[in-house]
Write an enzyme that holds these catalytic residues in place. Structure first.
Site, PDB file in Angstrom:
ATOM      1  N   GLU A  89      34.823 -27.885  13.751  1.00  0.00           N
ATOM      2  CA  GLU A  89      34.550 -27.616  15.258  1.00  0.00           C
ATOM      3  C   GLU A  89      35.733 -28.216  16.173  1.00  0.00           C
ATOM      4  O   GLU A  89      36.319 -28.830  15.763  1.00  0.00           O
ATOM      5  CB  GLU A  89      33.103 -28.425  15.759  1.00  0.00           C
ATOM      6  CG  GLU A  89      31.922 -27.939  14.835  1.00  0.00           C
ATOM      7  CD  GLU A  89      30.488 -28.581  15.197  1.00  0.00           C
ATOM      8  OE1 GLU A  89      29.622 -27.792  15.237  1.00  0.00           O
ATOM      9  OE2 GLU A  89      30.491 -29.778  14.929  1.00  0.00           O
ATOM     10  N   CYS A 123      36.068 -36.011   7.082  1.00  0.00           N
ATOM     11  CA  CYS A 123      36.836 -37.262   7.342  1.00  0.00           C
ATOM     12  C   CYS A 123      36.752 -38.281   6.170  1.00  0.00           C
ATOM     13  O   CYS A 123      35.749 -38.438   5.636  1.00  0.00           O
ATOM     14  CB  CYS A 123      36.515 -37.988   8.872  1.00  0.00           C
ATOM     15  SG  CYS A 123      37.626 -39.458   9.261  1.00  0.00           S
ATOM     16  N   CYS A 127      33.361 -43.867   9.218  1.00  0.00           N
ATOM     17  CA  CYS A 127      32.854 -44.615  10.223  1.00  0.00           C
ATOM     18  C   CYS A 127      31.030 -44.551  10.330  1.00  0.00           C
ATOM     19  O   CYS A 127      30.869 -43.193  10.201  1.00  0.00           O
ATOM     20  CB  CYS A 127      33.413 -44.436  11.595  1.00  0.00           C
ATOM     21  SG  CYS A 127      35.112 -44.777  11.702  1.00  0.00           S
ATOM     22  N   HIS A 228      36.397 -50.716  18.874  1.00  0.00           N
ATOM     23  CA  HIS A 228      35.106 -50.542  18.754  1.00  0.00           C
ATOM     24  C   HIS A 228      34.339 -51.894  18.405  1.00  0.00           C
ATOM     25  O   HIS A 228      32.869 -51.989  18.403  1.00  0.00           O
ATOM     26  CB  HIS A 228      34.499 -49.672  17.672  1.00  0.00           C
ATOM     27  CG  HIS A 228      34.997 -48.129  18.069  1.00  0.00           C
ATOM     28  ND1 HIS A 228      35.139 -47.461  19.125  1.00  0.00           N
ATOM     29  CD2 HIS A 228      35.607 -47.270  17.193  1.00  0.00           C
ATOM     30  CE1 HIS A 228      35.550 -46.381  19.177  1.00  0.00           C
ATOM     31  NE2 HIS A 228      35.861 -46.180  17.794  1.00  0.00           N
ATOM     32  N   CYS A 345      31.497 -37.222  21.790  1.00  0.00           N
ATOM     33  CA  CYS A 345      32.306 -38.230  20.879  1.00  0.00           C
ATOM     34  C   CYS A 345      31.375 -38.808  19.621  1.00  0.00           C
ATOM     35  O   CYS A 345      30.525 -39.015  19.732  1.00  0.00           O
ATOM     36  CB  CYS A 345      32.931 -39.477  21.727  1.00  0.00           C
ATOM     37  SG  CYS A 345      33.722 -40.480  20.406  1.00  0.00           S
TER      38      CYS A 345
END
Length: 357
Positions: A89, A123, A127, A228, A345
């Site tokens: 995407e 990925c 995370c 983060h 995000c």
């Protein structure tokens, strides 16, 4: 399958094609005129040369299979690889850009377009707050597949060559884990699509040993660090990569990043309710970034299926930002675009073609 013509830089094509000026002509057809067939280029090239191109190269190696539009005008694109049918995407973000006219002092408003591209299918970073990791890692994208995301989106929206795009490597994947293809794509964005490196941002989760490699390539792009958290325990729970490259390790490499005058490294900070959104966290973040020319971009957690985290209140985000700004650390709150179509995000992932995006 034949090599995609979009995988070649201008320099590579100039060495490959004879006479070499054909490379610039070909680039014009590819990136300014959006031609999807070599036969459409016959105004410039002989039949023999067209036959050579058709024999040696593929043009489009990905296609748009679905587009979903947000109420804010942003669009999420589902692409399919024509090589292996895997999907990925990308997102087109539309924003209003205000500029003051130098002669009249009038405020001019225009639309600004940003394409959020993917560099991997899936990925490897894992995370815990990110939807992409739930699909696992499939493969790296080729430079041609990265380029075609922006090219097809620009074509789909009838944007002319002179309409500048911003490119952010904030889609699926970790750019520094596919560095060669990402760097080649950046070169082609510049020479082919006329996108200045200053309009390109690479966002990394903090693969510290590859930050100096990227710096050494002197691409002139903007660097964004997904931070983060303000302590290693919290960051490791959110980002397993932190166990290998902890906060201090990442910041040490960021301090060496070459910055032009008036430029700053962006630190992305995902605010998660009751985890890292307190005033105490803001104070620790200020201390962490002391001495680094930086700016902080706060992102309110975007919920997705199966997530255990909650989105903080906007009031809490403003408190966090106001404190940092009051202490001289530039801080903004990212507007969550395309939230209604799960294109914000951390919400992108590979889809099966039978799935609705």
């Amino acid at each position: 399958m034949k090599a995609s013509i979009y995988d070649f830089t201008l320099k590579e094509l100039s060495q490959l094609l004879k006479p070499s000026f054909r490379a610039k002509q070909l680039y014009l057809w590819l990136y300014a005129k959006y031609k999807t067939s070599f036969k459409d280029m016959q105004n410039n090239f002989s039949k023999d040369f067209i036959a050579y191109l058709e024999r040696e190269f593929a043009l489009r190696t990905i296609e748009i299979t679905h587009v979903r539009e947000s109420v804010d005008g942003s669009k999420k694109y589902l692409f399919k690889s024509l090589r292996d049918n895997h999907t990925f995407e990308a997102v087109l973000l539309k924003m209003k850009d205000k500029k003051i006219d130098a002669e009249t002092n009038a405020i001019l408003e225009r639309e600004k377009y940003t394409v959020c591209v993917s560099c991997q299918i899936g990925c490897q970073v894992g995370c815990s707050f990110c939807f992409t990791q739930k699909g696992g890692f499939v493969r790296n994208l080729k430079a041609s597949e990265i380029i075609q995301q922006a090219l097809l989106i620009k074509e789909d929206n009838n944007l002319p060559l002179e309409k500048a795009l911003n490119i952010v490597f904030m889609g699926m994947g970790e750019p520094l884990n596919n560095l060669d293809e990402v760097c080649k794509a950046i070169e082609i964005f510049n020479t082919g699509m006329q996108i200045s490196p200053k309009r390109i941002t690479i966002s990394t989760s903090g693969v510290a040993d590859k930050i100096p490699i990227l710096a050494g390539k002197n691409l002139g792009v903007q660097l964004a660090i997904s931070l983060h958290a303000v302590d290693d325990k919290t960051r490791s729970s959110l980002m397993p990569l932190n166990k290998k490259y902890n906060i201090e390790c990442v910041l040490n490499e960021v301090r060496k990043w070459p910055l032009e005058q008036r430029k700053r490294v962006m630190f992305e900070y995902l605010l998660i309710k009751d985890l890292n959104d307190s005033l105490d966290c803001a104070k620790k973040l200020l201390k962490l970034l002391n001495g680094i020319k930086s700016k902080v971009n706060l992102i309110l957690f975007n919920p997705h299926e199966g997530s255990k985290f909650e989105r903080p209140s906007l009031e809490n985000a403003r408190m966090f930002a106001d404190f940092l700004n009051s202490k001289g650390l530039l801080c903004t709150i990212r507007e969550s675009k395309a939230l209604d179509i799960e294109a914000a995000c951390g919400q992108l992932r590979e889809k099966k073609l039978s799935q609705q995006i």
